[in-house]
Design a protein around this motif. Structure first.
Motif: not given
Length: 277
Positions: A194-204, A159-168
């Motif tokens: 969280i700020t950078r994960a949200t505001l980053a223009p793209n995830l490559g 589906h093209g959903v971007e994800s950032v996985f935070l292994r806390i």
């Protein structure tokens, strides 16, 4: 307020009434974010300006869809946050996760998933892990986090959903034992992440990244090579100042001390060996 610090669309935060949800609500609210907060229990703090809270259960799919309408990012911190029996974990952490990803798919929103070091907790402490390492959950909670990362991969590929996985690692006000000298993540570093994960223009080109979510701890020798450069995050705090007080504070349990997941690995551990080398 600068567009560099404020998302253009509202942000949905699940698990808002939990310890980390409250930390993020306060920090992001102070930055002027428009927040939609939800949990199955009432929010215990005053709401920041620009935030609204609604009671909802993650297992209520239509409610999660309604909450996500118009949102550009979902911060998924909801669900069971420690080890529990499978039947307790499966509802909020598996079915609830599906509802959150369905909301992200419909809204074309970025998912920031609070995964955990417990998704890889049965790797030994002698190993050095990259973000491409094999999953090795140390219990049903860790298994749900591993499943969440796999679900994120499915929603990315299909589906093209971007994800950032935070292994806390261990996100507490301060570290409390020797293991946390390696795994500790300060509240401030979490908020900046969280700020950078949200505001980053793209995830490559990959469309998703894994982050080892720990502060700048010199004893963190287990984890390396992740996607932090993609989003522009670097931790600023460190557990090192606590070393003198905590360095010898260990469990004495050979299973706990052998594996990266610490105490979670020993819960219901029934192998005849102790996990020692």
């Amino acid at each position: 307020m600068s567009a560099e610090t404020v998302p253009q669309k509202p942000v949905l935060l699940t698990g808002a009434s939990g310890a980390l949800g409250r930390v993020l609500t306060r920090a992001l609210g102070e930055q002027g974010w428009t927040l939609r907060l939800t949990d199955r229990v009432p929010f215990p703090d005053p709401l920041p300006e620009g935030a609204r809270f609604q009671l909802a259960d993650l297992e209520d799919g239509p409610a999660i869809l309604r909450l996500a309408e118009g949102c550009g990012t979902i911060l998924h911190f909801g669900g069971i946050s420690v080890e529990h029996p499978f039947e307790t974990v499966i509802g909020p952490n598996i079915r609830g996760l599906y509802h959150a990803y369905e909301a992200a798919r419909r809204e074309r929103a970025r998912m920031i998933f609070a995964s955990s070091n417990h998704a890889v907790g049965f790797h030994t402490r002698s190993e050095i892990l990259d973000d491409t390492c094999s999953l090795a959950p140390d219990g049903y909670y860790g298994l749900s986090k591993a499943y969440g990362e796999l679900m994120g991969g499915l929603y990315r590929d299909k589906h093209g959903v971007e994800s950032v996985f935070l292994r806390i690692g261990s996100c507490f006000p301060e570290p409390t034992d020797a293991r946390m000298l390696a795994t500790w993540l300060s509240f401030a570093d979490l908020s900046r992440l969280i700020t950078r994960a949200t505001l980053a223009p793209n995830l490559g080109p990959a469309g998703s990244v894994v982050i080892w979510a720990a502060s700048n701890n010199s004893r963190m020798t287990w984890w390396r090579h992740d996607g932090r450069a993609v989003i522009g995050w670097a931790p600023q705090d460190s557990a090192d100042s606590y070393a003198a007080a905590l360095e010898g504070k260990t469990s004495g349990n050979p299973v706990v001390e052998r594996y990266q997941g610490g105490g979670f690995t020993a819960i219901d551990y029934s192998r005849r060996d102790t996990g020692a080398a």
